[in-house]
Design a protein around this motif. Sequence first.
Motif, PDB file in Angstrom:
ATOM      1  N   LEU A 384     -58.101 -38.127  25.392  1.00 49.15           N
ATOM      2  CA  LEU A 384     -59.100 -37.153  24.932  1.00 49.15           C
ATOM      3  C   LEU A 384     -60.511 -37.694  24.658  1.00 49.15           C
ATOM      4  O   LEU A 384     -61.456 -36.856  24.791  1.00 49.15           O
ATOM      5  N   GLY A 385     -60.404 -38.804  24.346  1.00 51.09           N
ATOM      6  CA  GLY A 385     -61.837 -39.453  24.091  1.00 51.09           C
ATOM      7  C   GLY A 385     -62.677 -39.427  25.510  1.00 51.09           C
ATOM      8  O   GLY A 385     -63.768 -38.989  25.482  1.00 51.09           O
ATOM      9  N   ALA A 386     -62.037 -39.587  26.441  1.00 49.64           N
ATOM     10  CA  ALA A 386     -62.678 -39.487  27.954  1.00 49.64           C
ATOM     11  C   ALA A 386     -63.113 -38.229  28.198  1.00 49.64           C
ATOM     12  O   ALA A 386     -64.046 -37.968  28.690  1.00 49.64           O
ATOM     13  N   ALA A 387     -62.332 -37.284  27.876  1.00 43.80           N
ATOM     14  CA  ALA A 387     -62.589 -35.718  28.029  1.00 43.80           C
ATOM     15  C   ALA A 387     -63.834 -35.461  27.130  1.00 43.80           C
ATOM     16  O   ALA A 387     -64.699 -34.621  27.751  1.00 43.80           O
ATOM     17  N   LEU A 388     -64.037 -35.689  26.020  1.00 42.77           N
ATOM     18  CA  LEU A 388     -64.989 -35.561  25.053  1.00 42.77           C
ATOM     19  C   LEU A 388     -66.424 -36.049  25.744  1.00 42.77           C
ATOM     20  O   LEU A 388     -67.423 -35.263  25.378  1.00 42.77           O
ATOM     21  N   ALA A 389     -65.947 -37.239  26.209  1.00 42.07           N
ATOM     22  CA  ALA A 389     -67.375 -38.091  26.591  1.00 42.07           C
ATOM     23  C   ALA A 389     -67.699 -37.309  28.172  1.00 42.07           C
ATOM     24  O   ALA A 389     -69.008 -37.361  28.371  1.00 42.07           O
ATOM     25  N   LEU A 390     -66.750 -36.608  28.867  1.00 39.40           N
ATOM     26  CA  LEU A 390     -67.042 -35.994  29.900  1.00 39.40           C
ATOM     27  C   LEU A 390     -67.940 -34.853  29.594  1.00 39.40           C
ATOM     28  O   LEU A 390     -68.866 -34.344  30.312  1.00 39.40           O
ATOM     29  N   VAL A 391     -67.566 -34.222  28.623  1.00 38.93           N
ATOM     30  CA  VAL A 391     -68.446 -32.765  28.011  1.00 38.93           C
ATOM     31  C   VAL A 391     -69.830 -33.308  27.543  1.00 38.93           C
ATOM     32  O   VAL A 391     -70.911 -32.641  27.902  1.00 38.93           O
ATOM     33  N   ALA A 392     -69.903 -34.435  26.882  1.00 40.50           N
ATOM     34  CA  ALA A 392     -71.174 -35.107  26.555  1.00 40.50           C
ATOM     35  C   ALA A 392     -71.947 -35.282  27.894  1.00 40.50           C
ATOM     36  O   ALA A 392     -73.351 -35.043  27.900  1.00 40.50           O
ATOM     37  N   VAL A 393     -71.392 -35.746  28.932  1.00 41.16           N
ATOM     38  CA  VAL A 393     -72.059 -36.165  30.267  1.00 41.16           C
ATOM     39  C   VAL A 393     -72.680 -34.901  30.887  1.00 41.16           C
ATOM     40  O   VAL A 393     -73.845 -34.928  31.232  1.00 41.16           O
ATOM     41  N   VAL A 394     -71.898 -33.745  30.730  1.00 42.53           N
ATOM     42  CA  VAL A 394     -72.078 -32.534  31.516  1.00 42.53           C
ATOM     43  C   VAL A 394     -73.442 -31.989  30.650  1.00 42.53           C
ATOM     44  O   VAL A 394     -74.285 -31.473  31.352  1.00 42.53           O
ATOM     45  N   ILE A 395     -73.105 -32.124  29.213  1.00 37.55           N
ATOM     46  CA  ILE A 395     -74.325 -31.447  28.647  1.00 37.55           C
ATOM     47  C   ILE A 395     -75.713 -32.211  28.845  1.00 37.55           C
ATOM     48  O   ILE A 395     -76.729 -31.678  28.914  1.00 37.55           O
TER      49      ILE A 395
END
Length: 414
Positions: A384-395
């Motif tokens: 789940l942390g990796a998924a949240l980090a991916l959202v941050a990278v997209v932003i």
Amino acid sequence: MVIPLLSLHVKSLGASPTVAGIVGSSYGVLQLFSSTLVGCWSDLVGRRSSLLMCILLSAVGYLLLGAATNVFLFVLARVPAGIFKHTLSISRALLSDLVSEKERPLVIGQFNTASGVGFILGPVVGGYLTEFDGGFYLAAFICFSVFLLNAGLVWLFPWSEAKLSNTKSYRPSHKTQVLSGRSPCDMQEAATTHGATAREKAVRLPTVQVLLALRDMKSLIFSEMWDIFLVRLLMALAVMLYYSNFVLALEERFGVRPKVTGYLISYNSALGAVAGFALGPILRAYKHDMQTLLLHSSTLTCSLLLLYSAAPTMGMVVFSSTLLSFSTAIGRTCITDLQLTVGGAQASGTLIGMGQSVTAVGRIVAPLLSGVAQEVSPCGPPSLGAALALVAVVIMSRNKPRSHGGRSDILKSE
């Protein structure tokens, strides 16, 4: 010294696990609401007086903690520390006042290294003191003494408040001026108006001044910096989820004993401290492009979290955790510097305080998310942390062209 012993001590006072959890969360809630207020207060009254006051009141909190003989006194003792223990935040704001913008990331990275050494040595000393009768009370008294020593150093060190520009006026950053579309004449007129407003504020009560300063910052935060604070929250959650079940996950996945996992955690903490020394060459390689460095470090963090979640062997876990120590340490420095670059160093205390409040939100939310994700799998929280980090990278990728070049233009002009 004290943090690893708190949960054990509150249980020894007769608290149930639920009450112990509530007591632990209360500190985070206090930090959530006090971080921004104390940071803004330091912008208005000056770093020296605010830092000295926070150190002394935190010392009182640890003295009360050492004297607590029941759960009520224990909770009461955590209140002064929860409200006023923002000494690291004010120190970072002080550093941003005293050094140039080009030097700031490197100096803050070195400061984080010094703090990391404290987080490495502190639990070791605290664990050693628990071997003695009344070890918790001894550790609390030593903390009280260290805070008094720090107060003496702040009082004795020769520094000049005249060097600090943050309490004089608020000057919007390059990015804010460009995006607002205002001409230099408009900005000069606004600065004159602000000067008159500042003189009017000087006669007001400190509480009123803090509230007015926070109101002035509101439009900047929500119009120009929402993406930075959202990225900070997402990356903080990602890292907290990674650490949330680290010991339990390694025991379930690989049969690693908690003692060995403790050595691995200390090893990672030491690497995080060393990362501060590597920041200088990395910044030169990136030509001080902090946004690109943050994007790349966050992307690396996301990839390493995925690698850790799918690691088939303990060797792969050690490899991923080693690189994670570097990427997360560099990311923390980058996000702090971006806050100051975009928001303006003149309000550094408020900006850093808001960043700490965002992190406090992560500390409150992360245990809940971790518990839900762990019901699915031991690898659930880091995944789940990796998924949240991916959202941050997209932003960051989507908003990078909007603000790219502001910092590099400033540094070129220097």
